[in-house]
Design a protein around this motif. Sequence first.
Motif, PDB file in Angstrom:
ATOM      1  N   SER A 199      40.914  39.339  38.933  1.00  0.00           N
ATOM      2  CA  SER A 199      41.452  40.213  39.970  1.00  0.00           C
ATOM      3  C   SER A 199      40.627  41.487  40.155  1.00  0.00           C
ATOM      4  O   SER A 199      40.841  42.227  41.114  1.00  0.00           O
ATOM      5  CB  SER A 199      42.899  40.579  39.662  1.00  0.00           C
ATOM      6  OG  SER A 199      42.986  41.253  38.426  1.00  0.00           O
ATOM      7  N   ASN A 200      39.684  41.744  39.252  1.00  0.00           N
ATOM      8  CA  ASN A 200      38.806  42.910  39.384  1.00  0.00           C
ATOM      9  C   ASN A 200      37.597  42.658  40.271  1.00  0.00           C
ATOM     10  O   ASN A 200      36.831  43.569  40.554  1.00  0.00           O
ATOM     11  CB  ASN A 200      38.299  43.357  38.009  1.00  0.00           C
ATOM     12  CG  ASN A 200      39.390  43.962  37.151  1.00  0.00           C
ATOM     13  OD1 ASN A 200      40.441  44.351  37.657  1.00  0.00           O
ATOM     14  ND2 ASN A 200      39.147  44.035  35.860  1.00  0.00           N
ATOM     15  N   ARG A 233      39.472  36.709  32.180  1.00  0.00           N
ATOM     16  CA  ARG A 233      40.823  37.192  32.390  1.00  0.00           C
ATOM     17  C   ARG A 233      40.894  38.357  33.368  1.00  0.00           C
ATOM     18  O   ARG A 233      41.959  38.912  33.590  1.00  0.00           O
ATOM     19  CB  ARG A 233      41.413  37.622  31.057  1.00  0.00           C
ATOM     20  CG  ARG A 233      41.626  36.483  30.086  1.00  0.00           C
ATOM     21  CD  ARG A 233      42.143  36.977  28.750  1.00  0.00           C
ATOM     22  NE  ARG A 233      41.121  37.734  28.046  1.00  0.00           N
ATOM     23  CZ  ARG A 233      41.315  38.312  26.864  1.00  0.00           C
ATOM     24  NH1 ARG A 233      42.492  38.246  26.286  1.00  0.00           N
ATOM     25  NH2 ARG A 233      40.341  38.970  26.278  1.00  0.00           N
ATOM     26  N   THR A 234      39.733  38.726  33.953  1.00  0.00           N
ATOM     27  CA  THR A 234      39.714  39.885  34.843  1.00  0.00           C
ATOM     28  C   THR A 234      39.323  39.506  36.260  1.00  0.00           C
ATOM     29  O   THR A 234      38.707  40.285  36.970  1.00  0.00           O
ATOM     30  CB  THR A 234      38.737  40.940  34.304  1.00  0.00           C
ATOM     31  OG1 THR A 234      37.422  40.370  34.225  1.00  0.00           O
ATOM     32  CG2 THR A 234      39.172  41.440  32.948  1.00  0.00           C
ATOM     33  N   ASN A 285      44.885  34.955  42.465  1.00  0.00           N
ATOM     34  CA  ASN A 285      44.486  35.670  41.258  1.00  0.00           C
ATOM     35  C   ASN A 285      45.173  35.124  40.008  1.00  0.00           C
ATOM     36  O   ASN A 285      44.644  35.249  38.900  1.00  0.00           O
ATOM     37  CB  ASN A 285      44.765  37.161  41.405  1.00  0.00           C
ATOM     38  CG  ASN A 285      43.781  37.841  42.348  1.00  0.00           C
ATOM     39  OD1 ASN A 285      42.719  37.292  42.675  1.00  0.00           O
ATOM     40  ND2 ASN A 285      44.122  39.034  42.815  1.00  0.00           N
ATOM     41  N   ARG A 312      32.201  42.910  40.659  1.00  0.00           N
ATOM     42  CA  ARG A 312      33.276  43.829  40.314  1.00  0.00           C
ATOM     43  C   ARG A 312      32.989  45.261  40.720  1.00  0.00           C
ATOM     44  O   ARG A 312      33.847  46.136  40.553  1.00  0.00           O
ATOM     45  CB  ARG A 312      33.562  43.764  38.814  1.00  0.00           C
ATOM     46  CG  ARG A 312      32.447  44.203  37.898  1.00  0.00           C
ATOM     47  CD  ARG A 312      32.866  43.997  36.446  1.00  0.00           C
ATOM     48  NE  ARG A 312      34.068  44.765  36.148  1.00  0.00           N
ATOM     49  CZ  ARG A 312      34.867  44.541  35.120  1.00  0.00           C
ATOM     50  NH1 ARG A 312      34.589  43.549  34.284  1.00  0.00           N
ATOM     51  NH2 ARG A 312      35.921  45.272  34.901  1.00  0.00           N
ATOM     52  N   ASN A 315      42.899  32.212  39.076  1.00  0.00           N
ATOM     53  CA  ASN A 315      41.455  32.500  39.036  1.00  0.00           C
ATOM     54  C   ASN A 315      40.685  31.613  40.018  1.00  0.00           C
ATOM     55  O   ASN A 315      39.638  31.047  39.680  1.00  0.00           O
ATOM     56  CB  ASN A 315      40.896  32.305  37.620  1.00  0.00           C
ATOM     57  CG  ASN A 315      41.255  33.441  36.692  1.00  0.00           C
ATOM     58  OD1 ASN A 315      42.143  34.235  36.991  1.00  0.00           O
ATOM     59  ND2 ASN A 315      40.583  33.528  35.555  1.00  0.00           N
ATOM     60  N   ARG A 336      39.858  42.379  46.370  1.00  0.00           N
ATOM     61  CA  ARG A 336      40.531  42.027  45.115  1.00  0.00           C
ATOM     62  C   ARG A 336      41.999  41.699  45.314  1.00  0.00           C
ATOM     63  O   ARG A 336      42.532  40.795  44.689  1.00  0.00           O
ATOM     64  CB  ARG A 336      40.384  43.190  44.120  1.00  0.00           C
ATOM     65  CG  ARG A 336      38.954  43.472  43.710  1.00  0.00           C
ATOM     66  CD  ARG A 336      38.827  44.788  42.960  1.00  0.00           C
ATOM     67  NE  ARG A 336      37.449  45.050  42.560  1.00  0.00           N
ATOM     68  CZ  ARG A 336      36.538  45.586  43.361  1.00  0.00           C
ATOM     69  NH1 ARG A 336      36.861  45.957  44.578  1.00  0.00           N
ATOM     70  NH2 ARG A 336      35.303  45.789  42.924  1.00  0.00           N
TER      71      ARG A 336
END
Length: 124
Positions: free
Chosen positions: A30-31, A27-28, A74, A100, A77, A53
């Motif tokens: 975009s990091n 779920r991250t 994003n 990241r 994903n 990002r």
Amino acid sequence: QVQLVESGGGLVQAGGSLRLSCAASGRTFSNYVMGWFRQAPGKEREFVAAITRDRSSTIYADSVKGRFTISRDNAKNMVYLQMNSLKPEDTAIYYCAADRNIVVITTKGPFASWGQGTQVTVSS
């Protein structure tokens, strides 16, 4: 770490196009800074492209500038590599990569997470 799965490779004639996709878990997404690399038979893996990002910046290897475009979604994903005007020397296994911790994107990465790769073959 994020899990990456590439798709979209195949056999294409010189001058043709392919679009590679990379699906990322988690779920991250975009990091993560995202990148594409490739490895041809008998050669070392080489950088192809990377994207920040927030999609504000991209960089490319000189060998693919003007022909390849990296993009990301994003919300889905996903990261993509649009490859146009393909040449036989583009033949390689293409890998998606993520990290990241990268602050400034460069051709050196480094990238911590890698996919299994997808084969791209360009015939002359």
